[in-house]
Design an enzyme around this catalytic site. Sequence first.
Site, PDB file in Angstrom:
ATOM      1  N   TYR A   1      -1.372   9.132  11.674  1.00 16.53           N
ATOM      2  CA  TYR A   1      -1.095  10.550  11.420  1.00 16.53           C
ATOM      3  C   TYR A   1      -2.388  11.320  11.120  1.00 16.53           C
ATOM      4  CZ  TYR A   1       3.435   8.322  11.147  1.00 16.53           C
ATOM      5  OH  TYR A   1       4.547   7.559  11.439  1.00 16.53           O
TER       6      TYR A   1
ATOM      7  N   CYS B   1     -11.305  28.420   7.054  1.00 18.53           N
ATOM      8  CA  CYS B   1     -11.184  29.570   6.154  1.00 18.53           C
ATOM      9  C   CYS B   1      -9.814  29.629   5.484  1.00 18.53           C
ATOM     10  CB  CYS B   1     -11.462  30.835   6.940  1.00 18.53           C
ATOM     11  SG  CYS B   1     -13.104  30.769   7.618  1.00 18.53           S
TER      12      CYS B   1
ATOM     13  N   TYR C   1       0.739  17.478   2.934  1.00 22.66           N
ATOM     14  CA  TYR C   1       1.611  16.703   2.033  1.00 22.66           C
ATOM     15  C   TYR C   1       0.990  16.494   0.656  1.00 22.66           C
ATOM     16  CZ  TYR C   1       3.019  15.152   6.739  1.00 22.66           C
ATOM     17  OH  TYR C   1       3.377  15.096   8.061  1.00 22.66           O
TER      18      TYR C   1
ATOM     19  N   PRO D   1       7.350  -0.002  12.962  1.00 26.07           N
ATOM     20  CA  PRO D   1       6.292   0.399  12.038  1.00 26.07           C
ATOM     21  C   PRO D   1       5.184   1.174  12.736  1.00 26.07           C
ATOM     22  CG  PRO D   1       6.049  -1.916  12.601  1.00 26.07           C
ATOM     23  CD  PRO D   1       7.288  -1.434  13.304  1.00 26.07           C
TER      24      PRO D   1
HETATM   25  N1  LLP Z   1      10.626   5.405  13.525  1.00 23.88           N
HETATM   26  C1  LLP Z   1      11.028   6.682  13.426  1.00 23.88           C
HETATM   27  C2  LLP Z   1      12.302   7.081  14.025  1.00 23.88           C
HETATM   28  C3  LLP Z   1      10.223   7.615  12.737  1.00 23.88           C
HETATM   29  O1  LLP Z   1      10.619   8.869  12.634  1.00 23.88           O
HETATM   30  C4  LLP Z   1       8.996   7.194  12.173  1.00 23.88           C
HETATM   31  C5  LLP Z   1       8.127   8.144  11.470  1.00 23.88           C
HETATM   32  C6  LLP Z   1       8.612   5.856  12.323  1.00 23.88           C
HETATM   33  C7  LLP Z   1       9.455   4.986  13.003  1.00 23.88           C
HETATM   34  C8  LLP Z   1       7.329   5.305  11.792  1.00 23.88           C
HETATM   35  O2  LLP Z   1       7.245   5.385  10.411  1.00 23.88           O
HETATM   36  P1  LLP Z   1       6.004   4.707   9.652  1.00 23.88           P
HETATM   37  O3  LLP Z   1       6.154   3.212   9.821  1.00 23.88           O
HETATM   38  O4  LLP Z   1       4.755   5.195  10.287  1.00 23.88           O
HETATM   39  O5  LLP Z   1       6.152   5.145   8.279  1.00 23.88           O
HETATM   40  N2  LLP Z   1       3.110  12.715   9.392  1.00 23.88           N
HETATM   41  C9  LLP Z   1       3.635  12.030   8.231  1.00 23.88           C
HETATM   42  C10 LLP Z   1       4.530  10.869   8.591  1.00 23.88           C
HETATM   43  C11 LLP Z   1       5.693  11.225   9.479  1.00 23.88           C
HETATM   44  C12 LLP Z   1       6.565  10.069   9.846  1.00 23.88           C
HETATM   45  C13 LLP Z   1       7.560  10.457  10.871  1.00 23.88           C
HETATM   46  N3  LLP Z   1       8.387   9.403  11.356  1.00 23.88           N
HETATM   47  C14 LLP Z   1       2.455  11.584   7.359  1.00 23.88           C
HETATM   48  O6  LLP Z   1       1.317  11.863   7.707  1.00 23.88           O
HETATM   49  O7  LLP Z   1       2.663  10.993   6.314  1.00 23.88           O
END
Ligand code: LLP
Length: 421
Positions: free
Chosen positions: A375, A346, A318, A276
């Site tokens: 993020y 800008c 997004y 996570p």
């Molecule tokens: N494991 C892997 C292989 C991943 O690619 C990711 C996220 C995670 C774990 C963690 O996921 P989380 O628990 O944070 O959902 N920039 C985007 C989110 C990109 C997520 C990429 N991978 C945003 O701002 O929503």
Amino acid sequence: MDHFLYNNGALYAEDVALTEIAEAVGTPFYVYSTATLTRHFRLFNEALAGMEHLVCFAVKSNSNLAVLKTLGDLGAGMDVVSGGEYRRAKAAGVPGERIVFSGVGKTAEEIALVLEGGIRQFNVESEPELLEISRIAAAMGVTAPIALRVNPDVDAKTHEKIATGKSDNKFGIPIAKARAVYAEAARLPGIDVIGVDVHIGSQLTDLAPFEAAFMKVRELTQLLREDGHNIRRLDLGGGLGIPYERSNSAPPLPVEYGDVIRRTVGDLGCEIEIEPGRLISGNAGLLVTSVIYLKEGEGRDFLIVDAAMNDLVRPSMYGAHHDIVPVIEADAAILPQPVDIVGPVCETGDTFAKSRPMPPLRAGDLVAFRSAGAYGAVMSSEYNSRPLVPEVLVNGDQFAVIRARPSFEEMLARDSIPEWL
Ligand code: LLP
């Protein structure tokens, strides 16, 4: 729950008033709460109680060394996706045996780096990558523990840019091909097959896609064991969503997610690993900014703040929603009015919110973007030559700058003008 609450009309991070931090470091700045990070990490640990497990924080969501050390000291593992993130995890004191290396394009240098420094496991995303890891490990005379990341072809029902578990996404090995690739892995030198890995996407607000994916992992694990592989660890990825809008219904809790894991794969005798990011760091951080101007437009008013899309790109990238609140609580008797909240960059895309009801605000007032700990700072840039914003960590009544705002001199000093110019 987080630890950003109003106290006598002023917003606090734990026991520190945000106004005090703003005076000390200027705006904009990111601020993180130790108590919230700790609480969220523990929720996952408790959710997996009774199963052998390791919660590996997804470093990509927030890679500040102080954040990593806070979690690492609690026993967290780390999920890294680059040599840079690996170096950060190590610098924060996390040993290699608690670091998992994910990512779709690991380079030879990165593979050698982590084999040298110690690694819990590689989550392998393709056959060419498997061959490369085998080649490098064998040449170094070491063994690389690996799990194959399988693509279960499950719709995560999240934003298309952050869904990863469908067969048309670039991630993982198609689950139908997995047995053949495992057979190949078992024959390769320098490779120890230990597990199965899956990650279907981020900001999931429904447990059903997790359940579907984990059931597929269960079936595969049984088949692989029949094929003679000693599958002893399952990495189930990250992805559990957070409530970005307080007014909306909340996504499932870690404990409910833990129950899905227990129900689907809990009896396989495998160690469970999860990755996570957002749920641990997202609501543990705010981006605090000042109002520069209130500009009255035709039919709409614009609140121009000193943070911009380069500091927090999620809304423009997004269409993401972040709750935006005044740091000094408004008089409840005054009705909020809709404003567009925008940054100084800008581009029209530099818009954080449209027609957002806000209390009356004036130049110099502070506002905070909630849920900005994941993020946020990690995706920031210096677009429009705006120096990266500082990061601050609060713990109880103390706070510290954990990444300083670079000076303009430092920013300019990274460029160089060739002698011949
Ligand atoms: N494991 C892997 C292989 C991943 O690619 C990711 C996220 C995670 C774990 C963690 O996921 P989380 O628990 O944070 O959902 N920039 C985007 C989110 C990109 C997520 C990429 N991978 C945003 O701002 O929503």
